[in-house]
Scaffold this motif. Sequence first.
Motif, PDB file in Angstrom:
ATOM      1  N   GLN A   1       0.876  -1.061  -0.095  1.00  0.00           N
ATOM      2  CA  GLN A   1       0.147   0.344   0.227  1.00  0.00           C
ATOM      3  C   GLN A   1       0.909   1.433   0.131  1.00  0.00           C
ATOM      4  OE1 GLN A   1      -3.613  -0.877  -0.439  1.00  0.00           O
ATOM      5  NE2 GLN A   1      -2.420  -2.397  -0.567  1.00  0.00           N
ATOM      6  N   VAL A   2       0.910   2.646  -1.193  1.00  0.00           N
ATOM      7  CA  VAL A   2       1.006   4.007  -1.116  1.00  0.00           C
ATOM      8  C   VAL A   2       0.738   4.192   0.647  1.00  0.00           C
ATOM      9  CG1 VAL A   2       1.129   5.913  -1.677  1.00  0.00           C
ATOM     10  CG2 VAL A   2       0.626   3.694  -3.007  1.00  0.00           C
ATOM     11  N   VAL A   3       2.627   5.068   0.834  1.00  0.00           N
ATOM     12  CA  VAL A   3       3.046   5.333   2.252  1.00  0.00           C
ATOM     13  C   VAL A   3       2.229   6.642   2.168  1.00  0.00           C
ATOM     14  CG1 VAL A   3       4.899   6.202   4.286  1.00  0.00           C
ATOM     15  CG2 VAL A   3       4.561   3.610   2.505  1.00  0.00           C
ATOM     16  N   THR A   4       1.203   7.297   2.300  1.00  0.00           N
ATOM     17  CA  THR A   4       1.003   8.168   2.344  1.00  0.00           C
ATOM     18  C   THR A   4       1.620   9.870   3.142  1.00  0.00           C
ATOM     19  OG1 THR A   4      -0.556   9.062   4.223  1.00  0.00           O
ATOM     20  CG2 THR A   4      -1.385   7.775   1.360  1.00  0.00           C
ATOM     21  N   THR A   5       2.629   9.275   3.278  1.00  0.00           N
ATOM     22  CA  THR A   5       3.869  10.316   4.193  1.00  0.00           C
ATOM     23  C   THR A   5       4.449  10.526   3.415  1.00  0.00           C
ATOM     24  OG1 THR A   5       4.221   9.005   5.609  1.00  0.00           O
ATOM     25  CG2 THR A   5       2.936   9.865   6.450  1.00  0.00           C
ATOM     26  N   PHE A   6       4.690   9.765   2.730  1.00  0.00           N
ATOM     27  CA  PHE A   6       6.134  10.141   1.278  1.00  0.00           C
ATOM     28  C   PHE A   6       5.881  10.365   0.448  1.00  0.00           C
ATOM     29  CE2 PHE A   6       9.024   8.754  -1.187  1.00  0.00           C
ATOM     30  CZ  PHE A   6      10.192   8.392  -0.711  1.00  0.00           C
ATOM     31  N   GLN A   7       6.407  11.786   0.366  1.00  0.00           N
ATOM     32  CA  GLN A   7       5.541  12.937  -1.238  1.00  0.00           C
ATOM     33  C   GLN A   7       5.506  11.964  -1.976  1.00  0.00           C
ATOM     34  OE1 GLN A   7       7.084  16.640  -0.805  1.00  0.00           O
ATOM     35  NE2 GLN A   7       6.901  17.032   0.780  1.00  0.00           N
ATOM     36  N   LYS A   8       5.449  12.205  -3.477  1.00  0.00           N
ATOM     37  CA  LYS A   8       5.674  12.108  -4.805  1.00  0.00           C
ATOM     38  C   LYS A   8       6.588  11.981  -5.510  1.00  0.00           C
ATOM     39  CE  LYS A   8       0.659  11.173  -5.280  1.00  0.00           C
ATOM     40  NZ  LYS A   8      -0.537  11.028  -6.524  1.00  0.00           N
ATOM     41  N   VAL A   9       7.567  11.513  -6.028  1.00  0.00           N
ATOM     42  CA  VAL A   9       8.749  12.079  -6.522  1.00  0.00           C
ATOM     43  C   VAL A   9       8.366  11.948  -8.243  1.00  0.00           C
ATOM     44  CG1 VAL A   9      11.074  12.327  -6.519  1.00  0.00           C
ATOM     45  CG2 VAL A   9      10.541  11.587  -4.477  1.00  0.00           C
ATOM     46  N   PHE A  10       8.548  13.340  -8.626  1.00  0.00           N
ATOM     47  CA  PHE A  10       8.573  13.156 -10.224  1.00  0.00           C
ATOM     48  C   PHE A  10       9.743  13.677 -10.716  1.00  0.00           C
ATOM     49  CE2 PHE A  10       4.204  13.431  -8.750  1.00  0.00           C
ATOM     50  CZ  PHE A  10       3.576  12.686  -9.742  1.00  0.00           C
ATOM     51  N   ALA A  11      10.245  12.487 -12.058  1.00  0.00           N
ATOM     52  CA  ALA A  11      11.530  12.830 -13.058  1.00  0.00           C
ATOM     53  C   ALA A  11      11.315  12.773 -14.102  1.00  0.00           C
ATOM     54  CB  ALA A  11      12.619  12.001 -13.009  1.00  0.00           C
ATOM     55  N   GLU A  12      11.843  13.996 -15.204  1.00  0.00           N
ATOM     56  CA  GLU A  12      10.698  13.693 -16.680  1.00  0.00           C
ATOM     57  C   GLU A  12      11.208  12.375 -17.172  1.00  0.00           C
ATOM     58  OE1 GLU A  12      14.827  15.796 -17.619  1.00  0.00           O
ATOM     59  OE2 GLU A  12      13.889  15.283 -15.796  1.00  0.00           O
ATOM     60  N   THR A  13      12.419  11.893 -16.294  1.00  0.00           N
ATOM     61  CA  THR A  13      12.806  10.203 -17.769  1.00  0.00           C
ATOM     62  C   THR A  13      12.912   9.486 -16.394  1.00  0.00           C
ATOM     63  OG1 THR A  13      14.846  11.140 -17.376  1.00  0.00           O
ATOM     64  CG2 THR A  13      14.164  11.355 -19.128  1.00  0.00           C
ATOM     65  N   ASN A  14      13.453   8.413 -16.083  1.00  0.00           N
ATOM     66  CA  ASN A  14      13.405   7.240 -15.242  1.00  0.00           C
ATOM     67  C   ASN A  14      14.921   7.805 -14.604  1.00  0.00           C
ATOM     68  OD1 ASN A  14      15.852   6.774 -17.333  1.00  0.00           O
ATOM     69  ND2 ASN A  14      15.049   4.659 -16.394  1.00  0.00           N
TER      70      ASN A  14
END
Length: 184
Positions: A88-101
């Motif tokens: 299950q996703v840990v909601t206290t951990f912020q989403k991390v986005f990079a434009e590539t892998n």
Amino acid sequence: MIDGEGMRIFSGKSPTMKLLLSLLVLLGTFVPSAAQTLNNSFDPILRGDPFDVEVMSASDGGYFIFGTNSFLGDDNSGSLVKVDATGQVVTTFQKVFAETNISRAVELPDGKILISGFFKYVNGIPRDGIARLNSDGSLDHTFSPGFTGIRNFSVMADGKIIVTDLNQIARLLPGGEASRQAGD
């Protein structure tokens, strides 16, 4: 991947993953024994091709899933997400986005996460190939090595970081500053 408890971790439930596991069994690379059973409690509901993601054990018993932008359930979870031991996703951990892998991630002894890949930005902030995240997933703004095009790294026992790009190898101090002297 083998986690801290010696469990094999495979991600994805797609036909591609089933084919891969069948191939591994057929080739003798993966031989399930009576002691190796499927842990049905770990179910991250990962959408997409399992070849696009990696799974890394977290020190708290959870896992980091990273690679290209992943989808857990119907939610765009980003390039790196943390899940608990059941997936299950840990909601206290912020989403991390990079434009590539994100191609490599290592959890550091202090709980921060060092990542590298072919990205130029992490969460919209310039980070050319390497970034450090705080333990909650937020970008650590104190870590900015100033090198460009970093593609891989290795963390040494003393906390120093060896980085490589297309043309050089360099050593960074734990804070990200370039190590300019042999004694650094």
